[in-house]
Design a protein around this motif. Structure first.
Motif, PDB file in Angstrom:
ATOM      1  N   ILE A 291       0.850  -1.195   0.000  1.00  0.00           N
ATOM      2  CA  ILE A 291       0.000   0.000   0.000  1.00  0.00           C
ATOM      3  C   ILE A 291       0.884   1.244   0.000  1.00  0.00           C
ATOM      4  CG2 ILE A 291      -1.775   1.306   1.242  1.00  0.00           C
ATOM      5  CD1 ILE A 291      -2.742  -1.353   2.449  1.00  0.00           C
ATOM      6  N   SER A 292       0.571   2.180  -0.915  1.00  0.00           N
ATOM      7  CA  SER A 292       1.290   3.453  -0.987  1.00  0.00           C
ATOM      8  C   SER A 292       0.287   4.560  -1.308  1.00  0.00           C
ATOM      9  CB  SER A 292       2.377   3.405  -2.068  1.00  0.00           C
ATOM     10  OG  SER A 292       1.798   3.544  -3.351  1.00  0.00           O
ATOM     11  N   PRO A 293       0.716   5.814  -1.208  1.00  0.00           N
ATOM     12  CA  PRO A 293      -0.189   6.914  -1.555  1.00  0.00           C
ATOM     13  C   PRO A 293      -0.266   7.190  -3.058  1.00  0.00           C
ATOM     14  CG  PRO A 293       1.849   7.794  -0.654  1.00  0.00           C
ATOM     15  CD  PRO A 293       1.940   6.292  -0.565  1.00  0.00           C
ATOM     16  N   ASP A 294       0.359   6.350  -3.874  1.00  0.00           N
ATOM     17  CA  ASP A 294       0.349   6.549  -5.323  1.00  0.00           C
ATOM     18  C   ASP A 294      -1.022   6.274  -5.913  1.00  0.00           C
ATOM     19  OD1 ASP A 294       3.230   7.036  -5.666  1.00  0.00           O
ATOM     20  OD2 ASP A 294       3.439   4.943  -5.051  1.00  0.00           O
ATOM     21  N   LYS A 295      -1.321   6.955  -7.022  1.00  0.00           N
ATOM     22  CA  LYS A 295      -2.569   6.718  -7.747  1.00  0.00           C
ATOM     23  C   LYS A 295      -2.474   5.383  -8.492  1.00  0.00           C
ATOM     24  CE  LYS A 295      -3.795  11.515  -8.224  1.00  0.00           C
ATOM     25  NZ  LYS A 295      -3.910  12.677  -9.069  1.00  0.00           N
TER      26      LYS A 295
ATOM     27  N   ALA B 144       1.056   3.965   9.975  1.00  0.00           N
ATOM     28  CA  ALA B 144       2.119   3.988   8.977  1.00  0.00           C
ATOM     29  C   ALA B 144       2.239   5.343   8.281  1.00  0.00           C
ATOM     30  CB  ALA B 144       1.889   2.886   7.939  1.00  0.00           C
ATOM     31  N   PHE B 145       1.606   6.367   8.835  1.00  0.00           N
ATOM     32  CA  PHE B 145       1.764   7.721   8.333  1.00  0.00           C
ATOM     33  C   PHE B 145       1.827   8.644   9.538  1.00  0.00           C
ATOM     34  CE2 PHE B 145       0.524  11.892   6.857  1.00  0.00           C
ATOM     35  CZ  PHE B 145       1.279  12.007   5.702  1.00  0.00           C
TER      36      PHE B 145
ATOM     37  N   GLN C  61       6.373  14.923   8.045  1.00  0.00           N
ATOM     38  CA  GLN C  61       5.197  14.058   7.955  1.00  0.00           C
ATOM     39  C   GLN C  61       5.374  13.190   6.717  1.00  0.00           C
ATOM     40  OE1 GLN C  61       2.041  13.914   9.719  1.00  0.00           O
ATOM     41  NE2 GLN C  61       3.216  14.924  11.305  1.00  0.00           N
ATOM     42  N   GLY C  62       5.150  11.912   6.865  1.00  0.00           N
ATOM     43  CA  GLY C  62       5.282  11.058   5.697  1.00  0.00           C
ATOM     44  C   GLY C  62       4.911   9.626   5.984  1.00  0.00           C
TER      45      GLY C  62
ATOM     46  N   LEU D 182      -1.048  -4.121  -5.513  1.00  0.00           N
ATOM     47  CA  LEU D 182      -0.552  -2.833  -5.029  1.00  0.00           C
ATOM     48  C   LEU D 182      -1.782  -1.952  -4.878  1.00  0.00           C
ATOM     49  CD1 LEU D 182       2.496  -2.325  -7.421  1.00  0.00           C
ATOM     50  CD2 LEU D 182       2.524  -3.187  -5.074  1.00  0.00           C
ATOM     51  N   LEU D 183      -1.981  -1.415  -3.687  1.00  0.00           N
ATOM     52  CA  LEU D 183      -3.190  -0.660  -3.395  1.00  0.00           C
ATOM     53  C   LEU D 183      -2.889   0.819  -3.226  1.00  0.00           C
ATOM     54  CD1 LEU D 183      -4.832  -3.133  -0.852  1.00  0.00           C
ATOM     55  CD2 LEU D 183      -4.915  -3.141  -3.359  1.00  0.00           C
ATOM     56  N   SER D 184      -3.845   1.635  -3.640  1.00  0.00           N
ATOM     57  CA  SER D 184      -3.710   3.087  -3.639  1.00  0.00           C
ATOM     58  C   SER D 184      -4.451   3.701  -2.449  1.00  0.00           C
ATOM     59  CB  SER D 184      -4.287   3.637  -4.949  1.00  0.00           C
ATOM     60  OG  SER D 184      -4.320   5.039  -4.915  1.00  0.00           O
ATOM     61  N   ASP D 185      -3.702   4.378  -1.580  1.00  0.00           N
ATOM     62  CA  ASP D 185      -4.273   5.064  -0.410  1.00  0.00           C
ATOM     63  C   ASP D 185      -3.934   6.550  -0.541  1.00  0.00           C
ATOM     64  OD1 ASP D 185      -5.411   5.570   2.092  1.00  0.00           O
ATOM     65  OD2 ASP D 185      -3.635   4.898   3.195  1.00  0.00           O
ATOM     66  N   VAL D 186      -4.519   7.196  -1.555  1.00  0.00           N
ATOM     67  CA  VAL D 186      -4.177   8.582  -1.890  1.00  0.00           C
ATOM     68  C   VAL D 186      -4.388   9.525  -0.704  1.00  0.00           C
ATOM     69  CG1 VAL D 186      -4.719  10.524  -3.416  1.00  0.00           C
ATOM     70  CG2 VAL D 186      -4.586   8.223  -4.343  1.00  0.00           C
ATOM     71  N   ASP D 187      -5.484   9.346   0.032  1.00  0.00           N
ATOM     72  CA  ASP D 187      -5.745  10.258   1.154  1.00  0.00           C
ATOM     73  C   ASP D 187      -5.045   9.833   2.447  1.00  0.00           C
ATOM     74  OD1 ASP D 187      -7.276   8.167   2.187  1.00  0.00           O
ATOM     75  OD2 ASP D 187      -9.181   9.268   2.092  1.00  0.00           O
ATOM     76  N   LYS D 188      -4.323   8.737   2.388  1.00  0.00           N
ATOM     77  CA  LYS D 188      -3.511   8.234   3.500  1.00  0.00           C
ATOM     78  C   LYS D 188      -4.325   7.854   4.737  1.00  0.00           C
ATOM     79  CE  LYS D 188       0.162  11.210   1.807  1.00  0.00           C
ATOM     80  NZ  LYS D 188      -0.623  12.074   0.942  1.00  0.00           N
ATOM     81  N   SER D 189      -5.622   7.641   4.572  1.00  0.00           N
ATOM     82  CA  SER D 189      -6.466   7.294   5.717  1.00  0.00           C
ATOM     83  C   SER D 189      -6.165   5.899   6.264  1.00  0.00           C
ATOM     84  CB  SER D 189      -7.948   7.417   5.351  1.00  0.00           C
ATOM     85  OG  SER D 189      -8.264   6.540   4.289  1.00  0.00           O
ATOM     86  N   VAL D 190      -5.898   4.943   5.369  1.00  0.00           N
ATOM     87  CA  VAL D 190      -5.570   3.594   5.818  1.00  0.00           C
ATOM     88  C   VAL D 190      -4.196   3.595   6.483  1.00  0.00           C
ATOM     89  CG1 VAL D 190      -5.123   1.215   5.063  1.00  0.00           C
ATOM     90  CG2 VAL D 190      -7.077   2.486   4.138  1.00  0.00           C
TER      91      VAL D 190
END
Length: 157
Positions: free
Chosen positions: A73-77, A108-109, A120-121, A94-102
């Motif tokens: 899982i990454s913040p990538d589209k 992990a953020f 922040q990252g 590969l999963l997209s977590d664009v808003d970083k909520s997961v």
């Protein structure tokens, strides 16, 4: 990030439902009944993240034989994830977590040190979820190189 925001063995894995590289929704519930390795990484196609993803790819058969599925899982589209998957021959979701909520729910953020500065990252992290959806292992601030080998040793596979 405070320790209380981090997951620990025995905690329920936070649910997720995210798009994969093809836009298909993948949920934690899809893996009930099997063990799952969930790893969070900062960015597709960067040197460290590529090394880590390829290490998982190269260990996938052994992990699968031992009953472990893998998702990254990454913040990538999704479009960027598709290019990364195709370029590196990755065969796990590969999963997209664009808003970083997961990522936030899994700890992990948040605040991390990057070249001595607090920023922040994405905190490179790996979790092992048991077949009942409970956290078996929670590994934060892992190194991209050598991490998968260490995980395999810890899991006895």
């Amino acid at each position: 990030m405070s320790e209380q925001q981090r997951l620990a063995p025995g905690d329920a894995a936070p649910e997720f439902s995210l798009p994969d590289a093809d836009g298909k929704t993948v949920a934690l519930a899809d893996y009930r009944g099997r063990s799952l390795v969930v790893y969070f990484y900062p960015a597709a196609s960067t040197p460290g993240c590529t090394k880590e993803a390829c290490d998982f790819r190269d260990s996938l058969a052994v992990l699968d034989d031992a009953g472990f599925d893998v998702v990254g899982i990454s913040p990538d589209k999704p479009e960027k994830l598709a290019k990364f998957r195709d370029a590196e021959g990755l065969t796990f979701p590969l999963l997209s977590d664009v808003d970083k909520s997961v990522m936030t729910a899994w700890g992990a953020f948040g605040e991390k040190k990057n070249y001595g500065k607090v920023v922040q990252g994405v905190i490179r992290s790996t979790f092992v979820v048991d077949p009942d959806g409970k956290i078996n292992k929670a590994l934060y601030n892992v190194k991209a190189t050598g991490h998968v080998d260490r995980l395999r040793k810890d899991l006895g596979v």
